[in-house]
Design a protein around this motif. Structure first.
Motif: not given
Lengths: 418, 274
Positions: A94, A102, A119, A171, B162, B164-172
Motif C-alpha cells: 500500500n 489482476f 476505492f 491513482k 480481492l 490484495e487489490a485492496a492492499l494495492d490500492l492503499g489499504c493496510n
C-alpha cells in the motif's frame, strides 16, 4: 506490419540503449524460493520509464512471481528490487507507487463500478469533489459512463476488464502491473483491447509491465519483451529482434513457428552480395562431397564474420550456408533456426544463390490466408514452408506427394549454438 | 423416466415419508388447542393453555434466560470462531497446523455428556458460581467450532486477490479486512451466528451440567415438566416455537430465492451489455 511499426518507434524510444537513463525498475540478482522450489533464480533486469514491457513465458516460469515482487505481495529471498531508485524490501504494497490489474480483475462485488474506481482515492482521504472528478475521468477513459451505478456482476467480461483497468489507473501510479489482463477475453475482443491498452499507455505516458503467456499479445503491445524460462530471463529485446534474432533454441521455439536443422560448423566462406551469382555456391551444396570441398575452401577464406558466410554440414542435407555474427570454431555443434515463412517452395530447381533441400510434400496445413507445407526430407525429417495464398485454392500448383525443392536465402536463418 | 412420476409407488412412499416426519408435530399443534386437561383426549377447541402459559412465570423466565444465553453465546462464538477460521485458512502452513485444526474440529464429535461434565468439573474447580455465565461460556466453547467450520468453508473459496487489490490500492491489512473481506463473507458469518444461536437454544445436556439455581433454560424447563407429567401448556409452548422456526425457514428460503433471481437478472444484463 506490427514489427515494422515497432522498429520505427524504437528508433525514437530506446532508453535501454542509453547509458545515462536511470531505469525505473531494477532487479539486482533477485532470487525467490518457495521451500525447495526456486521460482526466480539470480535474475537481473532493468525496465525504463514509459516502456510497455512484457514478461513472457510458459506457466511456472516465474513471470507472475516477478510481478508480485514488484507489487509487494512477495518478498525476495535474496537480491534487491528498486523502483524509481528506492529499494523496496521494507515497503508494503500500500506504500508503493505501483498499482496492479489482476488476472481475475478482483473487482469488489459489494461495490458499484464507481465505488470500485473510487476505492483507491478514498484510502488517500481525498476530497469528495476530487474523487468524483477523477472517477468521471476514468469512466470516460474506458467508456463506461453509463454503467457507473452497476455492480460488477452486471457487466460483461470485457466491461469488467475495463473497470479493472480504470480502477488501477485512478491513482495515477508511476507503474502499472498487468497480470494476464486479457486472458479471459475471446480472441476478437482481446485483439481490440490490445490496441486500446497501447493507446491508453501512450496517452498517459505511463510505464506498463504486463505478464502474459500469449506471444502474439506480447509482440503486439510491447516496447520490449523479456522471455522467461526456469526462473531466469532467457532474452530481453524488442519484439522484432526476439523474432528475427533469437539467442537460443528455447526462444526461437517459444516465439512463433520454427524449423531447426542440426549440423556441424565447417568454416567461413568469403561472400559478397554484389557478385553473389558468380560465387556458385548453390551448385556445391548437393552432395556430401561438396562439404569436403567447402571445408578446404574455408581454410583459405576470411574469418571475418561480418562479410563472410559460415558454412555448415548436416548429415543429410549436405552443406548449408548462413550469415552469422557469432564467433564459431570448427566442428562446433550448431542449429540453423529457420522460420517457415522464409522458406520458399518450388517444383523446379531454383537458380541463384540459395540453400536448397529436396523433399516430398507430406502434408498441407491450410488456414485460409496461408498454407503451411510440411515437406518430408529423404531422412524422414520434416521442414515447414509457409506460403501466402494469393491465388484461389483450386489453382494451387503444389499438392500432396509432389517432389519439391525448399530453398532460402543465406541470411534467412539464424545460427544458434544453444 | 417422467412417465411414472405419479405412480402409486411414488405417491405412497411420499405420503409415508411425510407422515412419518410431520404427524407427531401436527398432533402436538392440534392438542395445544385442546380444552381438556388430559393431553391425549380431545375435549373441544380452546386457547386457554396459551393464556395460562403467558401467566406462567417459570416458563417465561426460562424463555428469557434461553434467549439471553443464545444471543450472547452466539455473538461471542461468532467472533472467536471467525478468528479461528481466518488463522486456519490464511495462516499458511505453520508448525502444528494440522494439530490445531484437529483440535478445533474435535468438539464437534465429542459426546455432549463429556463436554458438559468436563466443563462442570472446571467450574467447580475454579469455584465459579454456576448460572447465566457458566451456561454461556459452555455454549461458546462448543458452538465456536461450528462457526469455525462454516466460516472457513467460505474463506476457502474467497478470492485472495480481492484483498490484495485492496492492499494495492492503499489499504493496510486491517482496513482491507474490514472494508473488503468482512462484507463479502458476511452472509456466511450471519449463517454461522444463526447456527450457533439455534444450537444454544436447542441444548439440554450441556446446560443441565453447567447451570445452577435460578438459571434454567427452556429445554431444561420443558424436560423437567414432562418428567412430572405432561401438561397442555407444553404443547402450546412447543407450537409457538414451531411457528417461530417455520417463519425463519420461510423467510430464509424467500431470501435465497430473491438473491437467485437477482443473480440471473444480473447475468442477463451482463449478456445484454456485452
Amino acid at each position: 506490419m506490427n514489427s515494422a511499426n515497432k522498429t520505427q518507434t524504437d528508433n525514437l524510444f530506446t532508453p535501454w540503449l542509453s547509458n545515462s537513463v536511470e531505469p525505473l525498475i531494477r532487479f539486482e540478482n533477485v532470487t525467490k524460493k518457495y521451500g525447495d522450489f526456486t521460482a526466480i533464480d539470480n535474475l537481473s533486469l532493468s525496465i525504463y520509464e514509459r516502456e510497455f514491457f512484457s514478461l513472457l513465458g510458459p506457466s511456472g516460469c516465474g513471470k507472475t512471481t516477478l510481478m508480485r515482487l514488484l507489487a509487494g505481495f512477495e518478498t525476495v529471498t535474496s537480491g534487491k528490487v528498486f523502483i524509481g531508485g528506492v529499494e523496496m524490501s521494507n515497503i508494503p504494497p500500500n506504500k508503493r507507487p505501483v498499482n496492479m490489474m489482476f488476472q481475475s480483475y478482483a473487482l469488489f462485488p459489494h461495490m458499484s463500478i464507481a465505488e470500485n474506481i473510487a476505492f483507491g482515492l478514498k484510502q488517500e482521504k481525498r476530497s469528495k469533489k476530487e474523487i468524483q472528478r477523477r472517477v468521471d475521468e476514468m469512466l470516460a477513459l474506458v467508456q463506461l459512463e453509463a454503467m457507473a451505478g452497476r455492480k460488477p456482476q452486471q457487466l460483461s467480461g470485457g466491461q469488467r476488464q475495463r473497470v479493472a483497468l480504470a480502477r488501477s489507473l485512478a491513482k495515477k501510479p508511476k507503474l502499472l502491473l498487468l497480470d494476464e489482463p486479457l486472458g479471459a477475453l475471446d480472441k476478437k475482443l482481446r485483439e481490440k483491447t490490445q490496441f486500446e491498452l497501447m493507446n491508453i499507455q501512450e496517452e498517459l505516458g505511463m510505464t506498463f509491465v504486463i505478464v502474459t503467456h500469449d506471444q502474439e499479445e506480447a509482440m503486439t503491445v510491447s516496447s520490449r519483451i523479456a522471455v522467461m524460462g526456469h526462473g531466469q530471463v532467457m532474452q530481453v529485446d524488442t519484439p522484432d529482434m526476439i523474432y528475427e534474432m533469437p539467442n537460443s533454441r528455447y526462444i526461437a521455439d517459444f516465439i512463433g513457428d520454427v524449423n531447426f536443422i542440426e549440423g556441424e560448423f565447417l568454416g567461413y566462406k568469403a561472400y559478397s552480395a554484389v557478385d553473389s551469382t558468380e560465387a556458385g555456391i548453390g551448385s556445391e551444396t548437393e552432395s556430401l562431397a561438396a562439404i569436403e570441398l567447402a571445408t578446404d575452401q574455408s581454410t583459405a577464406a576470411s574469418t571475418d564474420a561480418s562479410n563472410s558466410l559460415a558454412s555448415f554440414t548436416t548429415v543429410v542435407h549436405g552443406e548449408l550456408l548462413a550469415n552469422s555474427e557469432k564467433v564459431l570454431s570448427e566442428h562446433d555443434q550448431v542449429w540453423l533456426a529457420l522460420r517457415p515463412e522464409k522458406v520458399e517452395i518450388s517444383k523446379t530447381k531454383p537458380t541463384g544463390d540459395y540453400n536448397m533441400i529436396q523433399g516430398k510434400v507430406w502434408d498441407i496445413g491450410y488456414i485460409g490466408n496461408t498454407s503451411t507445407y510440411h515437406v518430408q526430407l529423404f531422412d524422414g525429417s520434416i521442414i515447414k514452408a509457409q506460403r501466402v495464398n494469393r491465388n484461389r485454392l483450386n489453382k494451387r500448383s503444389i499438392t500432396w506427394e509432389d517432389e519439391v525443392w525448399l530453398y532460402w536465402n543465406f541470411d534467412a536463418s539464424v545460427v544458434l549454438t544453444e | 423416466m417422467n412417465v411414472n412420476r405419479f405412480s402409486w409407488f411414488n405417491i405412497t412412499s411420499l405420503t409415508l415419508g411425510f407422515a412419518f416426519l410431520y404427524i407427531p408435530i401436527l398432533l402436538l399443534i392440534v392438542f395445544s388447542f385442546n380444552e381438556s386437561k388430559l393431553v391425549t383426549v380431545w375435549g373441544g377447541f380452546s386457547t386457554k393453555w396459551y393464556t395460562s402459559l403467558l401467566q406462567n412465570d417459570g416458563f417465561m423466565d426460562a424463555a428469557w434466560m434461553t434467549l439471553k444465553v443464545a444471543v450472547v453465546s452466539a455473538t461471542i462464538a461468532t467472533v472467536l470462531g471467525t478468528m479461528a477460521a481466518l488463522v486456519m485458512i490464511r495462516g499458511g502452513l505453520f508448525r502444528g497446523r494440522t494439530l490445531f485444526s484437529g483440535m478445533i474440529y474435535a468438539p464437534l464429535v465429542m459426546p455432549e455428556v463429556i463436554t458438559g461434565l468436563s466443563l462442570l468439573l472446571l467450574f467447580v474447580a475454579v469455584g465459579w458460581d454456576r448460572g447465566f455465565w457458566t451456561i454461556t461460556v459452555a455454549h461458546i466453547t462448543f458452538s465456536m467450532c461450528y462457526v469455525a467450520v462454516v466460516v472457513s468453508s467460505r474463506l476457502v473459496t474467497f478470492d485472495q486477490s480481492l484483498e490484495e487489490a485492496a492492499l494495492d490500492l492503499g489499504c493496510n491489512k486491517v482496513s482491507a479486512f474490514f472494508q473488503i473481506t468482512l462484507p463479502i463473507i458476511a452472509p456466511s458469518i450471519v449463517a454461522a451466528w444463526l447456527l450457533a444461536f439455534t444450537l444454544s437454544l436447542d441444548d439440554l445436556v450441556i446446560a443441565s451440567f453447567t447451570s445452577g439455581p435460578g438459571a434454567t433454560t427452556l429445554p431444561m424447563k420443558i424436560y423437567s415438566q414432562v418428567r412430572l407429567g405432561l401438561s397442555p401448556e407444553i404443547n402450546a409452548l412447543s407450537t409457538i416455537l414451531i411457528v417461530i422456526v417455520s417463519c425463519g425457514v420461510i423467510v430464509a428460503s424467500l431470501l435465497t430465492k430473491r438473491s437467485a433471481l437477482k443473480k440471473s437478472q444480473y447475468e442477463q444484463q451482463a449478456n445484454a451489455s456485452a
